[in-house]
Design a protein around this motif. Structure first.
Motif, PDB file in Angstrom:
ATOM      1  N   ALA A   1       0.830  -1.208   0.000  1.00 17.53           N
ATOM      2  CA  ALA A   1       0.000   0.000   0.000  1.00 17.53           C
ATOM      3  C   ALA A   1       0.863   1.255   0.000  1.00 17.53           C
ATOM      4  CB  ALA A   1      -0.923  -0.005   1.216  1.00 17.53           C
ATOM      5  N   GLU A   2       1.953   1.230   0.765  1.00 18.34           N
ATOM      6  CA  GLU A   2       2.847   2.391   0.820  1.00 18.34           C
ATOM      7  C   GLU A   2       3.492   2.641  -0.539  1.00 18.34           C
ATOM      8  OE1 GLU A   2       6.735   4.027   3.362  1.00 18.34           O
ATOM      9  OE2 GLU A   2       5.914   2.028   3.737  1.00 18.34           O
ATOM     10  N   TRP A   3       3.970   1.561  -1.173  1.00 12.87           N
ATOM     11  CA  TRP A   3       4.594   1.702  -2.492  1.00 12.87           C
ATOM     12  C   TRP A   3       3.590   2.227  -3.516  1.00 12.87           C
ATOM     13  CZ3 TRP A   3       4.954  -2.481  -6.642  1.00 12.87           C
ATOM     14  CH2 TRP A   3       5.695  -2.023  -7.724  1.00 12.87           C
ATOM     15  N   PHE A   4       2.398   1.650  -3.552  1.00 10.88           N
ATOM     16  CA  PHE A   4       1.373   2.073  -4.504  1.00 10.88           C
ATOM     17  C   PHE A   4       1.006   3.539  -4.304  1.00 10.88           C
ATOM     18  CE2 PHE A   4      -3.147   2.585  -5.672  1.00 10.88           C
ATOM     19  CZ  PHE A   4      -3.085   2.211  -7.008  1.00 10.88           C
ATOM     20  N   ASN A   5       0.770   3.940  -3.082  1.00 15.50           N
ATOM     21  CA  ASN A   5       0.353   5.317  -2.801  1.00 15.50           C
ATOM     22  C   ASN A   5       1.461   6.321  -3.119  1.00 15.50           C
ATOM     23  OD1 ASN A   5      -2.251   4.657  -1.910  1.00 15.50           O
ATOM     24  ND2 ASN A   5      -1.526   4.210   0.167  1.00 15.50           N
ATOM     25  N   GLU A   6       2.697   5.903  -2.902  1.00 17.55           N
ATOM     26  CA  GLU A   6       3.819   6.775  -3.251  1.00 17.55           C
ATOM     27  C   GLU A   6       3.948   6.906  -4.766  1.00 17.55           C
ATOM     28  OE1 GLU A   6       8.723   6.858  -2.931  1.00 17.55           O
ATOM     29  OE2 GLU A   6       7.562   5.495  -1.659  1.00 17.55           O
ATOM     30  N   ALA A   7       3.864   5.779  -5.468  1.00 15.13           N
ATOM     31  CA  ALA A   7       4.090   5.773  -6.919  1.00 15.13           C
ATOM     32  C   ALA A   7       3.006   6.531  -7.686  1.00 15.13           C
ATOM     33  CB  ALA A   7       4.184   4.341  -7.425  1.00 15.13           C
ATOM     34  N   ILE A   8       1.745   6.395  -7.286  1.00 13.38           N
ATOM     35  CA  ILE A   8       0.667   7.048  -8.034  1.00 13.38           C
ATOM     36  C   ILE A   8       0.701   8.564  -7.868  1.00 13.38           C
ATOM     37  CG2 ILE A   8      -0.830   5.020  -7.954  1.00 13.38           C
ATOM     38  CD1 ILE A   8      -2.448   6.417  -5.762  1.00 13.38           C
ATOM     39  N   ASN A   9       1.520   9.031  -6.936  1.00 12.17           N
ATOM     40  CA  ASN A   9       1.655  10.483  -6.737  1.00 12.17           C
ATOM     41  C   ASN A   9       2.853  11.076  -7.475  1.00 12.17           C
ATOM     42  OD1 ASN A   9      -0.512  11.462  -4.932  1.00 12.17           O
ATOM     43  ND2 ASN A   9       0.303   9.896  -3.547  1.00 12.17           N
ATOM     44  N   TYR A  10       3.619  10.228  -8.189  1.00 14.13           N
ATOM     45  CA  TYR A  10       4.770  10.753  -8.918  1.00 14.13           C
ATOM     46  C   TYR A  10       4.346  11.804  -9.942  1.00 14.13           C
ATOM     47  CZ  TYR A  10       7.656   6.868  -7.134  1.00 14.13           C
ATOM     48  OH  TYR A  10       8.344   5.988  -6.343  1.00 14.13           O
ATOM     49  N   VAL A  11       3.283  11.525 -10.701  1.00 12.63           N
ATOM     50  CA  VAL A  11       2.853  12.457 -11.748  1.00 12.63           C
ATOM     51  C   VAL A  11       2.418  13.801 -11.170  1.00 12.63           C
ATOM     52  CG1 VAL A  11       1.042  12.917 -13.458  1.00 12.63           C
ATOM     53  CG2 VAL A  11       2.340  10.787 -13.552  1.00 12.63           C
ATOM     54  N   PRO A  12       1.493  13.852 -10.209  1.00 13.42           N
ATOM     55  CA  PRO A  12       1.128  15.164  -9.669  1.00 13.42           C
ATOM     56  C   PRO A  12       2.302  15.906  -9.043  1.00 13.42           C
ATOM     57  CG  PRO A  12       0.065  13.378  -8.426  1.00 13.42           C
ATOM     58  CD  PRO A  12       0.628  12.780  -9.661  1.00 13.42           C
ATOM     59  N   GLU A  13       3.227  15.176  -8.417  1.00 11.48           N
ATOM     60  CA  GLU A  13       4.403  15.824  -7.831  1.00 11.48           C
ATOM     61  C   GLU A  13       5.304  16.398  -8.919  1.00 11.48           C
ATOM     62  OE1 GLU A  13       6.130  12.747  -5.495  1.00 11.48           O
ATOM     63  OE2 GLU A  13       4.647  12.922  -3.869  1.00 11.48           O
ATOM     64  N   THR A  14       5.484  15.650 -10.007  1.00  9.78           N
ATOM     65  CA  THR A  14       6.313  16.133 -11.112  1.00  9.78           C
ATOM     66  C   THR A  14       5.659  17.328 -11.800  1.00  9.78           C
ATOM     67  OG1 THR A  14       7.259  13.944 -11.496  1.00  9.78           O
ATOM     68  CG2 THR A  14       7.398  15.510 -13.312  1.00  9.78           C
ATOM     69  N   LEU A  15       4.349  17.276 -11.987  1.00  8.64           N
ATOM     70  CA  LEU A  15       3.631  18.411 -12.580  1.00  8.64           C
ATOM     71  C   LEU A  15       3.812  19.663 -11.744  1.00  8.64           C
ATOM     72  CD1 LEU A  15       0.292  16.736 -13.749  1.00  8.64           C
ATOM     73  CD2 LEU A  15       1.976  17.867 -15.222  1.00  8.64           C
ATOM     74  N   GLU A  16       3.680  19.523 -10.453  1.00 10.16           N
ATOM     75  CA  GLU A  16       3.836  20.678  -9.566  1.00 10.16           C
ATOM     76  C   GLU A  16       5.256  21.228  -9.632  1.00 10.16           C
ATOM     77  OE1 GLU A  16       2.507  23.644  -7.152  1.00 10.16           O
ATOM     78  OE2 GLU A  16       1.337  22.058  -8.131  1.00 10.16           O
ATOM     79  N   LYS A  17       6.237  20.336  -9.676  1.00 14.21           N
ATOM     80  CA  LYS A  17       7.634  20.761  -9.770  1.00 14.21           C
ATOM     81  C   LYS A  17       7.897  21.505 -11.073  1.00 14.21           C
ATOM     82  CE  LYS A  17      12.345  18.870  -9.839  1.00 14.21           C
ATOM     83  NZ  LYS A  17      13.165  17.631  -9.825  1.00 14.21           N
ATOM     84  N   LEU A  18       7.347  20.996 -12.177  1.00 13.76           N
ATOM     85  CA  LEU A  18       7.548  21.648 -13.475  1.00 13.76           C
ATOM     86  C   LEU A  18       6.879  23.016 -13.512  1.00 13.76           C
ATOM     87  CD1 LEU A  18       7.025  18.554 -15.795  1.00 13.76           C
ATOM     88  CD2 LEU A  18       9.163  19.814 -15.482  1.00 13.76           C
ATOM     89  N   LYS A  19       5.729  23.134 -12.901  1.00 17.79           N
ATOM     90  CA  LYS A  19       5.039  24.430 -12.851  1.00 17.79           C
ATOM     91  C   LYS A  19       5.873  25.474 -12.119  1.00 17.79           C
ATOM     92  CE  LYS A  19       0.223  22.840 -12.914  1.00 17.79           C
ATOM     93  NZ  LYS A  19      -1.029  22.735 -12.106  1.00 17.79           N
ATOM     94  N   ILE A  20       6.549  25.017 -11.061  1.00 12.29           N
ATOM     95  CA  ILE A  20       7.337  25.953 -10.245  1.00 12.29           C
ATOM     96  C   ILE A  20       8.677  26.284 -10.904  1.00 12.29           C
ATOM     97  CG2 ILE A  20       8.562  26.211  -8.043  1.00 12.29           C
ATOM     98  CD1 ILE A  20       6.345  24.471  -6.788  1.00 12.29           C
TER      99      ILE A  20
END
Length: 221
Positions: free
Chosen positions: A53-72
């Protein structure tokens, strides 16, 4: 763990975009971890298990985290590519080909050359054994994006087709001859079955990429 070789299809349209905006390749590779990606079908995840569950929840957030980083960090680039983000995510979810750790010996079988020796060509003929030399694992040009082991490499649509044709013409007899040169003749049956299966996977992936008129990324991880 060991170093593995992976391949992933990419459209020529996005490849041209990534040459200009290489930071967005992160988004492309992160897309495989989206909840609806075929990537997750390869695993029997038990979301009641804390580690899964920890791995899945971490991995599915890679895209939103990367999008936020690119925006900044890359706001102007983000604005220029915003309309292409759905396509980046769609293509990024396509399954990669992972040929595992056998890429070193498969590279030798296809080229007759040790992987540590850079080859300046995609397809040629080995001058020593006069057999085909097909640089299907380390061919292509580099793009300004760092992987775990050097810059990301790519093949164009036409180059994918060239390699596909060369791999299709590479015979069992030529495979056997290279195994002999590698000094593996006494283990031929076992080694041949294992490596020829990996070769078939590589050929099938190249064929599928060529049929789809796609380019390809190649990298070690």
């Amino acid at each position: 763990m060991g170093i593995e070789a992976e391949f992933q299809q990419v459209s020529s349209y996005l490849l041209d975009k990534f040459k200009i905006y290489p930071d967005f390749i992160d988004l492309f590779f992160d897309a495989q971890y989206l909840p609806d990606s075929p990537f997750w079908q390869q695993f029997n995840l038990d979301l009641n298990d804390s580690e899964d569950a920890e791995w899945f929840n971490e991995a599915i957030n890679y895209v939103p985290e990367t999008l936020e980083k690119l925006k900044i960090e890359k706001l102007e680039d983000f604005n220029n590519l915003e309309s292409d983000i759905p396509l980046i995510l769609t293509e990024g979810k396509n399954l990669t080909l992972d040929i595992g750790k056998r890429w070193r010996i498969l590279h030798f079988i296809l080229t007759g050359t040790d992987y540590s020796i850079p080859l300046p060509f995609l397809i040629s003929r080995n001058e020593e054994d006069r057999l085909p030399s097909i640089n299907a694992i380390f061919g292509g040009k580099t793009i300004d994006y760092e992987t775990d082991y050097g810059l990301l490499r790519y093949l164009t649509v036409d180059e994918v087709k060239q390699v596909t044709q060369a791999l299709s013409n590479f015979s069992c007899n030529q495979f056997h001859q290279r195994l002999i040169l590698k000094g593996l003749v006494n283990e031929f049956d076992l080694i041949f079955n294992i490596l020829y299966d990996v070769y078939q996977q590589l050929l099938n992936y190249y064929q599928n990429t060529a049929i789809r008129q796609n380019a390809m990324f190649l990298y070690l991880c």
